[in-house]
Motif scaffolding. Structure first.
Motif, mmCIF file in Angstrom:
data_model
loop_
_atom_site.group_PDB
_atom_site.id
_atom_site.type_symbol
_atom_site.label_atom_id
_atom_site.label_comp_id
_atom_site.label_asym_id
_atom_site.label_seq_id
_atom_site.Cartn_x
_atom_site.Cartn_y
_atom_site.Cartn_z
ATOM 1 N N ARG A 41 9.359 10.140 -5.258
ATOM 2 C CA ARG A 41 8.288 10.446 -6.218
ATOM 3 C C ARG A 41 7.812 9.189 -6.953
ATOM 4 O O ARG A 41 6.632 9.039 -7.265
ATOM 5 N N THR A 42 8.735 8.271 -7.196
ATOM 6 C CA THR A 42 8.419 7.052 -7.945
ATOM 7 C C THR A 42 7.501 6.118 -7.160
ATOM 8 O O THR A 42 6.792 5.307 -7.752
ATOM 9 N N ILE A 43 7.497 6.230 -5.847
ATOM 10 C CA ILE A 43 6.596 5.389 -5.049
ATOM 11 C C ILE A 43 5.163 5.557 -5.536
ATOM 12 O O ILE A 43 4.433 4.581 -5.727
ATOM 13 N N ALA A 44 4.756 6.802 -5.776
ATOM 14 C CA ALA A 44 3.396 7.059 -6.268
ATOM 15 C C ALA A 44 3.168 6.392 -7.621
ATOM 16 O O ALA A 44 2.110 5.796 -7.862
ATOM 17 N N ASP A 45 4.147 6.472 -8.497
ATOM 18 C CA ASP A 45 4.006 5.869 -9.822
ATOM 19 C C ASP A 45 3.872 4.347 -9.744
ATOM 20 O O ASP A 45 3.089 3.751 -10.477
ATOM 21 N N THR A 46 4.645 3.721 -8.852
ATOM 22 C CA THR A 46 4.557 2.252 -8.743
ATOM 23 C C THR A 46 3.194 1.838 -8.192
ATOM 24 O O THR A 46 2.650 0.809 -8.613
ATOM 25 N N LEU A 47 2.646 2.614 -7.274
ATOM 26 C CA LEU A 47 1.323 2.290 -6.748
ATOM 27 C C LEU A 47 0.250 2.462 -7.817
ATOM 28 O O LEU A 47 -0.671 1.649 -7.924
ATOM 29 N N ASP A 48 0.380 3.512 -8.614
ATOM 30 C CA ASP A 48 -0.598 3.797 -9.662
ATOM 31 C C ASP A 48 -0.542 2.780 -10.800
ATOM 32 O O ASP A 48 -1.516 2.618 -11.532
ATOM 33 N N ARG A 49 0.574 2.087 -10.934
ATOM 34 C CA ARG A 49 0.743 1.114 -12.020
ATOM 35 C C ARG A 49 0.865 -0.322 -11.506
ATOM 36 O O ARG A 49 1.249 -1.213 -12.251
ATOM 37 N N ASP A 50 0.563 -0.526 -10.247
ATOM 38 C CA ASP A 50 0.687 -1.863 -9.661
ATOM 39 C C ASP A 50 -0.240 -2.839 -10.384
ATOM 40 O O ASP A 50 -1.360 -2.474 -10.752
ATOM 41 N N ASN A 52 -1.843 -5.224 -9.160
ATOM 42 C CA ASN A 52 -2.987 -5.527 -8.305
ATOM 43 C C ASN A 52 -3.973 -4.358 -8.336
ATOM 44 O O ASN A 52 -3.657 -3.246 -7.908
ATOM 45 N N LYS A 53 -5.163 -4.629 -8.816
ATOM 46 C CA LYS A 53 -6.180 -3.585 -8.965
ATOM 47 C C LYS A 53 -6.525 -2.941 -7.622
ATOM 48 O O LYS A 53 -6.757 -1.733 -7.551
ATOM 49 N N LYS A 54 -6.531 -3.723 -6.543
ATOM 50 C CA LYS A 54 -6.859 -3.172 -5.223
ATOM 51 C C LYS A 54 -5.806 -2.164 -4.769
ATOM 52 O O LYS A 54 -6.130 -1.159 -4.141
ATOM 53 N N VAL A 55 -4.546 -2.418 -5.091
ATOM 54 C CA VAL A 55 -3.472 -1.473 -4.749
ATOM 55 C C VAL A 55 -3.667 -0.180 -5.530
ATOM 56 O O VAL A 55 -3.585 0.917 -4.960
ATOM 57 N N ALA A 58 -6.642 1.739 -4.089
ATOM 58 C CA ALA A 58 -6.311 2.340 -2.791
ATOM 59 C C ALA A 58 -5.448 3.581 -2.998
ATOM 60 O O ALA A 58 -5.653 4.615 -2.344
ATOM 61 N N TYR A 59 -4.474 3.485 -3.912
ATOM 62 C CA TYR A 59 -3.628 4.653 -4.193
ATOM 63 C C TYR A 59 -4.462 5.793 -4.785
ATOM 64 O O TYR A 59 -4.342 6.945 -4.374
ATOM 65 N N GLN A 60 -5.299 5.485 -5.757
ATOM 66 C CA GLN A 60 -6.089 6.530 -6.415
ATOM 67 C C GLN A 60 -7.043 7.218 -5.438
ATOM 68 O O GLN A 60 -7.227 8.442 -5.495
ATOM 69 N N LYS A 61 -7.592 6.466 -4.501
ATOM 70 C CA LYS A 61 -8.448 7.051 -3.461
ATOM 71 C C LYS A 61 -7.621 7.978 -2.568
ATOM 72 O O LYS A 61 -8.045 9.098 -2.258
ATOM 73 N N LYS A 151 0.730 2.379 5.004
ATOM 74 C CA LYS A 151 0.007 1.618 6.043
ATOM 75 C C LYS A 151 -1.489 1.841 5.901
ATOM 76 O O LYS A 151 -2.289 0.903 6.005
ATOM 77 N N LYS A 152 -1.902 3.113 5.666
ATOM 78 C CA LYS A 152 -3.334 3.413 5.492
ATOM 79 C C LYS A 152 -3.900 2.727 4.251
ATOM 80 O O LYS A 152 -5.071 2.384 4.229
ATOM 81 N N MET A 153 -3.056 2.537 3.220
ATOM 82 C CA MET A 153 -3.531 1.910 1.973
ATOM 83 C C MET A 153 -3.509 0.395 2.031
ATOM 84 O O MET A 153 -3.954 -0.248 1.099
ATOM 85 N N GLU A 154 -2.987 -0.155 3.104
ATOM 86 C CA GLU A 154 -2.833 -1.598 3.213
ATOM 87 C C GLU A 154 -4.176 -2.280 2.983
ATOM 88 O O GLU A 154 -5.188 -1.903 3.543
ATOM 89 N N ILE A 155 -4.133 -3.304 2.164
ATOM 90 C CA ILE A 155 -5.349 -4.015 1.790
ATOM 91 C C ILE A 155 -5.233 -5.459 2.265
ATOM 92 O O ILE A 155 -4.250 -6.131 1.982
ATOM 93 N N SER A 156 -6.218 -5.911 2.991
ATOM 94 C CA SER A 156 -6.181 -7.294 3.530
ATOM 95 C C SER A 156 -6.635 -8.282 2.495
ATOM 96 O O SER A 156 -7.409 -8.029 1.655
#
Length: 156
Positions: A41-50, A52-55, A58-61, A151-156
């Motif tokens: 569950r925490t994976i989502a929280d770390t992405l939402d608070r990363d 890096n704005k692009k991360v 990508a998570y919010q989308k 993988k789908k959220m990966e940002i180049s």
């Protein structure tokens, strides 16, 4: 670019699942299950608070599409990861059974009734859309789901 914390959490989930599968100690398995569910569950929280704005974007989308879907692949997030974690954290209630006696009766070749103890072999989910499925298989599916989503959220 992916969140390093999310990747580390996912790796730790895989390790916890492997440790749980290798353990015969019920208390250790329960602690590992709680830990793994919290980390999933925490994976989502770390992405939402990363940082890096692009991360974060990508998570919010992705999250928005999961919210709209709520079935299919997103089912594992809402009905397993979120639901199981919330039940554990808020009620100390587990959605699977790994400590109840589970026996299989069968007829041997001699036509004698025999009983096999499956307690350590099969840990079924007891409710919800994954009812009857071994909890470790559902956890493995959740880990694979996160791997795919990251993988789908990966940002180049």
């Amino acid at each position: 670019m992916q969140s390093e914390n999310a990747k580390r959490l996912l790796s730790d989930c895989e390790f916890a699942l492997q440790m749980m599968e290798d353990s015969e100690n019920l208390q250790l398995r329960r602690i590992l299950w709680v830990s793994m569910m919290a980390m999933l569950r925490t994976i989502a929280d770390t992405l939402d608070r990363d940082p890096n704005k692009k991360v974060r974007q990508a998570y919010q989308k992705a999250r928005k599409s999961w919210e709209q879907e709520r079935t299919g692949s997103a089912l594992i997030f809402f009905e397993f990861i979120v639901h199981e974690r919330n039940n554990i954290i808020h009620e100390w209630s587990f959605g699977h059974s790994d400590d109840e006696d589970m026996n299989l009766a069968f007829m041997s070749e001699n036509s004698e009734l025999e009983v096999a103890d499956l307690t350590d072999i099969y840990w079924p989910m007891v409710s919800g859309p994954f009812s009857g499925t071994d909890a470790r298989d559902v956890a493995h599916e959740a880990i694979n789901w996160w791997r795919h989503e990251l993988k789908k959220m990966e940002i180049s």
